[in-house]
Write a protein that holds these residues in place. Structure first.
Motif, PDB file in Angstrom:
ATOM      1  N   GLY A  88      10.154 -29.850  18.744  1.00  0.00           N
ATOM      2  CA  GLY A  88       9.693 -29.585  18.345  1.00  0.00           C
ATOM      3  C   GLY A  88       8.342 -28.887  17.673  1.00  0.00           C
ATOM      4  O   GLY A  88       8.399 -27.339  18.646  1.00  0.00           O
ATOM      5  N   GLU A  91       1.707 -28.554  16.439  1.00  0.00           N
ATOM      6  CA  GLU A  91       1.340 -28.757  14.870  1.00  0.00           C
ATOM      7  C   GLU A  91      -0.540 -29.080  15.621  1.00  0.00           C
ATOM      8  O   GLU A  91      -1.163 -28.409  14.505  1.00  0.00           O
ATOM      9  N   HIS A  92      -0.338 -29.337  16.212  1.00  0.00           N
ATOM     10  CA  HIS A  92      -2.384 -29.483  16.759  1.00  0.00           C
ATOM     11  C   HIS A  92      -2.425 -29.902  18.177  1.00  0.00           C
ATOM     12  O   HIS A  92      -1.657 -30.622  18.746  1.00  0.00           O
ATOM     13  N   LYS A 109       0.032 -32.632  18.956  1.00  0.00           N
ATOM     14  CA  LYS A 109       0.560 -33.071  17.759  1.00  0.00           C
ATOM     15  C   LYS A 109       1.701 -32.127  17.322  1.00  0.00           C
ATOM     16  O   LYS A 109       1.070 -30.831  17.067  1.00  0.00           O
ATOM     17  N   LEU A 110       2.797 -32.831  17.129  1.00  0.00           N
ATOM     18  CA  LEU A 110       4.285 -32.256  17.001  1.00  0.00           C
ATOM     19  C   LEU A 110       4.228 -32.248  15.643  1.00  0.00           C
ATOM     20  O   LEU A 110       4.648 -32.992  14.969  1.00  0.00           O
ATOM     21  N   ASP A 111       4.685 -31.220  14.799  1.00  0.00           N
ATOM     22  CA  ASP A 111       5.434 -31.518  13.365  1.00  0.00           C
ATOM     23  C   ASP A 111       6.353 -33.240  13.454  1.00  0.00           C
ATOM     24  O   ASP A 111       7.221 -32.494  14.147  1.00  0.00           O
ATOM     25  N   ARG A 113       7.407 -34.306  10.113  1.00  0.00           N
ATOM     26  CA  ARG A 113       8.553 -34.972   9.200  1.00  0.00           C
ATOM     27  C   ARG A 113      10.158 -34.703   9.147  1.00  0.00           C
ATOM     28  O   ARG A 113      10.688 -35.731   9.300  1.00  0.00           O
ATOM     29  N   THR A 188       6.491 -37.278  18.808  1.00  0.00           N
ATOM     30  CA  THR A 188       5.630 -36.239  17.984  1.00  0.00           C
ATOM     31  C   THR A 188       3.618 -36.465  18.014  1.00  0.00           C
ATOM     32  O   THR A 188       3.367 -34.983  18.183  1.00  0.00           O
ATOM     33  N   LYS A 205      -0.732 -24.023  19.764  1.00  0.00           N
ATOM     34  CA  LYS A 205      -0.231 -24.134  18.208  1.00  0.00           C
ATOM     35  C   LYS A 205       0.431 -23.249  17.620  1.00  0.00           C
ATOM     36  O   LYS A 205       0.359 -21.835  17.651  1.00  0.00           O
ATOM     37  N   ASN A 208       6.904 -23.688  19.120  1.00  0.00           N
ATOM     38  CA  ASN A 208       8.144 -24.319  19.691  1.00  0.00           C
ATOM     39  C   ASN A 208       8.336 -25.388  20.747  1.00  0.00           C
ATOM     40  O   ASN A 208       8.628 -23.840  22.010  1.00  0.00           O
TER      41      ASN A 208
END
Length: 406
Positions: A88, A91-92, A109-111, A113, A188, A205, A208
């Motif tokens: 992923g 994201e953070h 923290k990965l995306d 969704r 994630t 950040k 991938n």
């Protein structure tokens, strides 16, 4: 002027010259004697010997243990190269580089969704499968009643039972997929698996990452450190043969740049066999609750033999070297320094054990042969040797052990 008078004047003149010569000779002789007297007085004073003031002290008798020193590098009991379990986009990042972290703390923290969508899809499929299973259960029960009245054939009843089993299996498979999807969604959030100190973020950040391949950062535990070292077989058999891991034999450690052995630990692991290639035994020392230690640090380990003996102790600077011999200057009769050959033992701080050559009561030149030598008379200045803070045994109870043996 008459001839007689002229002769008298000539005689007087010659007599005056002779008298002047005598007076000059007497004056010169007097001056010489005076100079000689002045010169003899310092000469007589210089014949008196000037005694060199030298610090002297009585030797010390102390219970000591023999040291064995080994080099090592510290290792953390737990070390993690943190990699994501799912792929992923980051994201953070939720930590400060170099901070201490606790197990379970959020680090990356990965995306989430895409994984949330998979979970939602599987949840819907599970609901559909549960409805299909409920229908299959109803038809199976009706088939049993109809079979009893012989309203349907046995083949039709078995077909409905088989459909029921298929619906049950489909629901179980979907539930397992939902569990896996929920785990992926949970993964994630990348959390710390151990307590320790975290390094820098290798991937930042927006990048991938690949599951099980991308190294995000590293974490090492810092509350406990291990130090592995190898003891040769002869030394182990002669000094430590009775040592076991359960006995927690004490050791001390010195880090690079430190003067003393400030860190105390104990042996908690002894390998089960001698390395036949090297003739050594692998031993591990453990240092607990010490966040000042860092994994990878170079260190020196001191391990003391169990036997405690009393030996003569002198300052290391009092020992001189004469080619291949070691010697100490002792104070003899008439405060004259004497040459004593000695055999040295272990060093303890700024002091050294003497295994032979000196005895209790001997008085030595504290600073050694720095300004004096054998046969030289001295003016002794008695001082007291301060051994405060010097560890002559590893264990504080070693002296009591020695007294108990007596």
């Amino acid at each position: 002027m008459s001839t007689k008078m002229f002769r008298n004047i000539e005689k007087y003149t010659k007599w005056s010259v002779v008298m002047n010569k005598h007076l000059i000779a007497i004056a010169v002789l007097g001056a010489s004697l005076a100079l000689t007297g002045c010169a003899e007085e310092p000469a007589q004073q210089s014949n008196q010997p000037h005694l060199q003031p030298i610090d002297v002290a009585s030797v010390i008798i102390k219970p000591v243990q023999n040291w064995h020193t080994y080099t090592t590098r510290l290792e953390a009991p737990e070390e993690v190269s943190l990699m994501p379990r799912v792929a992923g986009v980051i994201e953070h990042i939720a930590f400060n580089e170099g901070d201490e972290v606790k197990q379970g703390d959020l680090l990356f923290k990965l995306d989430a969704r895409p994984y949330a969508a998979v979970v939602a899809s599987l949840e819907a499929q599970v609901v559909s499968a549960e409805a299909a299973l409920s229908q299959a259960q109803s038809e199976a029960k009706r088939a049993v009643r109809l079979t009893e009245r012989k309203a349907i054939s046995t083949e039709q009843a078995e077909s409905r039972t088989s459909t029921l089993r298929q619906r049950e299996a489909q629901l179980a498979a979907l539930k397992a997929q939902l569990i896996a999807a929920n785990l992926d969604l949970e993964f994630t959030d990348i959390r710390s698996p151990i307590d320790g100190v975290i390094s820098r973020a290798n991937i930042t950040k927006g990048n991938n990452v690949l599951a099980g391949q991308s190294v995000l950062t590293s974490i090492v535990s810092n509350q406990t450190m291990y130090a592995y070292f190898d003891v040769d077989e002869r030394t182990w058999n002669s000094s430590f043969d009775e040592v076991t891991a359960a006995a927690h034999q004490q050791v001390v450690m010195q880090k690079v740049g430190q003067n003393g052995f400030a860190h105390t630990g104990y042996i908690d692991f002894i390998d089960n066999q001698i390395n036949a290639a090297t003739g050594t035994l692998r031993v591990r020392a453990r240092f607990d609750e010490n966040t000042a230690l860092r994994a990878g640090s170079f260190a020196r380990i001191k391990l003391a033999a169990n036997d405690v003996t009393e030996q003569v102790i002198v300052p290391d600077r009092a020992i001189g070297t004469d080619l291949k011999n070691r010697f100490v200057l002792t104070v003899g009769e008439g405060n004259i320094l004497e040459y004593k050959l000695v055999t040295t033992g272990e060093r303890y701080g700024s002091f050294r054990a003497i295994t032979s050559g000196l005895k209790a009561g001997d008085v030595i030149a504290v600073n050694g042969p720095a300004r004096v030598g054998p046969g030289m008379p001295i003016s002794p200045n008695t001082v007291t040797l301060d051994t405060t803070g010097v560890a002559f045994t590893l264990s504080p109870t070693a002296q009591h052990t020695l007294m108990a043996k007596k």
